[in-house]
Enzyme design. Structure first.
Site, PDB file in Angstrom:
ATOM      1  CE  LYS A   1      10.033  -0.711   6.066  1.00 16.69           C
ATOM      2  NZ  LYS A   1       8.686  -0.147   6.305  1.00 16.69           N
TER       3      LYS A   1
HETATM    4  C1  LIG Z   1       7.535  -0.418   5.551  1.00 15.14           C
HETATM    5  C2  LIG Z   1       6.235  -0.027   6.135  1.00 15.14           C
HETATM    6  C3  LIG Z   1       5.006  -0.425   5.547  1.00 15.14           C
HETATM    7  C4  LIG Z   1       4.926  -1.221   4.262  1.00 15.14           C
HETATM    8  O1  LIG Z   1       5.348  -2.543   4.406  1.00 15.14           O
HETATM    9  P1  LIG Z   1       5.756  -3.407   3.121  1.00 15.14           P
HETATM   10  O2  LIG Z   1       6.289  -4.673   3.631  1.00 15.14           O
HETATM   11  O3  LIG Z   1       6.799  -2.577   2.400  1.00 15.14           O
HETATM   12  O4  LIG Z   1       4.530  -3.568   2.299  1.00 15.14           O
HETATM   13  C5  LIG Z   1       3.838  -0.041   6.180  1.00 15.14           C
HETATM   14  N1  LIG Z   1       3.853   0.707   7.302  1.00 15.14           N
HETATM   15  C6  LIG Z   1       5.001   1.107   7.885  1.00 15.14           C
HETATM   16  C7  LIG Z   1       4.940   1.952   9.120  1.00 15.14           C
HETATM   17  C8  LIG Z   1       6.223   0.746   7.332  1.00 15.14           C
HETATM   18  O5  LIG Z   1       7.365   1.157   7.923  1.00 15.14           O
END
Ligand SMILES: *Cc1c(COP(=O)(O)O)cnc(C)c1O
Length: 498
Positions: free
Chosen positions: A111
């Site tokens: 993120k």
């Molecule tokens: C947010 C997140 C995801 C999922 O990603 P999306 O864009 O919501 O599909 C997968 N792995 C981790 C570690 C995340 O923080």
């Protein structure tokens, strides 16, 4: 330059920078660029670029009302010196597997790639649109998002960020990451309640007209750092191009070859960015959508029926524990041939009936482009151990879901297209589960706490602990407030001094 429109109504349009500022369209739809496939990305040019140059170029195409010099500055602020490698998203090889590591940012989760950029895009948008309000970001978090948002917005001029988390509902490391948060505009509060209580509390504050008006009088306005914001989606498109370039540099493919991408999926933002890259000209084969026990998307991609009426399972990959994947709405828009009325109907079905079914022609398109699989916690743990034993690579629990699904996909389809697995978190963010997957539950239970587990994981695997996590234990706790769930508005008002 009203080139963005609501997925649900083509007459609701806006500029790229205003889409970033507003997040959601006023009718509840998501902002999409109608002519996305007309953007031309010059692949010959892009494969000579650094990550930073590529980000300027691709983001400039997706958000063209930001002047080039402004975008350049945004990208610099977001990425230069903020990640532990100039590559931002490096590739690692584990045996035959190609792994795109998206976790080298300040909070060790993917993120960061989006949430380092979003605050820059928000503040630049305010300048472009002569908006002098202070932006107050309000977020409820179950762990990863809150910390990544805090790091992204810390000390960003014209913004304040307030994060609520369930006091007993996050891991020791996640809690420490938030309570030690630095920055003169950051406010963090634990809540006596679970994540749902916390999220409900934030929604109530957002919809409280009295609070909104009080803030407006003081020159402040709420915003969210939600993953449906195009300012979060656009930065994720960049690393698909970057992975392609790296595979060429490393002699794994030649220009024009197709590449598959496998993505551990929750809200569907990460994988959708791959669909965007494909529309912009990247030679993409299959996009492989990997889910955990919460396999709503697996069912959808196989049957065309999206059904959220099921219990949410708690898994060892909590960032994928989601029943409604908001960004899927953007895929519905493109896969329907940009039929806003149809998207509006499907979303209304989801809201009123808890499910919707897409017409056959859409399902055909989706199946053509996507494959889907899922892996439960036990399977993911086995994969973590298998990869460590065979290659020495230590995968986090989310990445392990994708690795499991890809291995199965290759075995059943015989598809030999090079496949990049997106790795979304450092194994040290989920060291408890990772450690017990490799060395057993008893070995994990014998260690004093999560910090001891991190240290032993490092000693036994040789994989370095990211410095931001290694330093946590000795950092002073700066945020100590814990409130009852019906006192969240008080915390907002106290923090903002109104
Ligand atoms: C947010 C997140 C995801 C999922 O990603 P999306 O864009 O919501 O599909 C997968 N792995 C981790 C570690 C995340 O923080």
């Amino acid at each position: 330059m009203n080139i963005y429109e609501s997925t649900r109504n083509k007459n609701i349009t806006t500029t790229p920078s205003k889409a970033v500022l507003n997040g959601l369209a006023p009718d509840g739809g998501l902002f999409v660029m109608r002519d996305l496939e007309n953007i031309s990305i010059d692949i010959n040019k892009i494969i000579t670029m650094s990550y930073i140059e590529m980000a300027e170029y691709v983001l400039g195409k997706l958000l063209p009302d930001y002047p080039a010099d402004v975008m350049k500055q945004c990208v610099k602020n977001a990425y230069v010196g903020k990640f532990d490698t100039d590559e931002v998203t490096p590739i690692a090889y584990a045996g035959d597997s190609i792994i795109l590591e998206l976790f080298h940012g300040p909070t060790c989760a993917f993120k960061d790639v989006a949430l380092q950029m979003l605050p820059q895009l928000v503040t630049a948008s305010k300048r472009l649109n002569n908006d002098s309000q202070q932006t107050v970001i309000l977020t409820a978090t179950s762990g990863d998002t809150g910390k990544a948002a805090l790091e992204g917005f810390r000390d960003v001029e014209g913004t304040k960020i307030i994060v609520f988390f369930p006091n007993d509902g996050v891991s020791t490391v996640q809690k420490a990451q938030m309570t030690t948060q630095e920055g003169n505009n950051t406010y963090v509060c634990g809540i006596n309640g679970n994540f749902d209580d916390t999220q409900t509390g934030v929604k109530i504050i957002f919809s409280d007209v009295n609070i909104k008006n009080t803030l407006l009088e003081k020159g402040m306005d709420f915003s969210s750092a939600n993953s449906i914001n195009v300012g979060r989606l656009a930065p994720q498109v960049v690393y698909y191009f970057y992975a392609y370039k790296k595979l060429i540099d490393d002699g794994r493919i030649t220009l024009g070859d197709k590449v598959n991408f496998a993505v551990p999926t929750g809200n569907f933002g990460d994988i959708l960015a791959g669909r965007y890259a494909k529309m912009m000209g990247l030679p993409v084969g299959k996009l492989i959508c990997a889910s955990n026990e919460n396999n709503v998307l697996y069912d959808f991609i196989n049957t065309g029926v999206y059904n959220k009426k099921r219990d949410l399972a708690k898994t060892i990959s909590p960032s994928m524990d989601i029943l409604v994947s908001s960004n899927l709405e953007r895929l519905l828009y493109y896969a329907s041939g940009k039929d806003n009325a149809l998207v509006a109907q499907l979303m209304s079905d989801l809201a009123t009936k808890g499910e919707y079914t897409v017409p056959d022609f859409m399902l055909d398109t989706i199946k053509d482009e996507f494959a889907a699989g899922y892996a439960d916690s036990a399977a993911a743990k086995k994969t973590i151990k298998k990869y460590f034993d065979r290659t020495g690579y230590v995968a986090d629990t989310h990445t392990a879901v994708a690795l499991t699904v890809v291995d199965e996909y290759k075995a059943t389809t015989g598809d030999t297209t090079p496949t990049v697995v997106l790795s979304t978190a450092s194994p040290y963010k989920f060291s408890n589960s990772v450690y017990s997957a490799i060395f057993g539950d008893d070995a994990a239970a014998a260690l004093a706490d999560e910090y001891a587990i991190m240290e032993d994981l490092n000693a036994k695997t040789g994989v370095a602990i990211p410095s931001s996590l290694a330093n946590l234990k000795s950092k002073p706790i700066l945020h100590k407030t814990v409130k009852e769930k019906d006192k969240m508005a008080d915390f907002v008002m106290e923090s903002l001094g109104v």
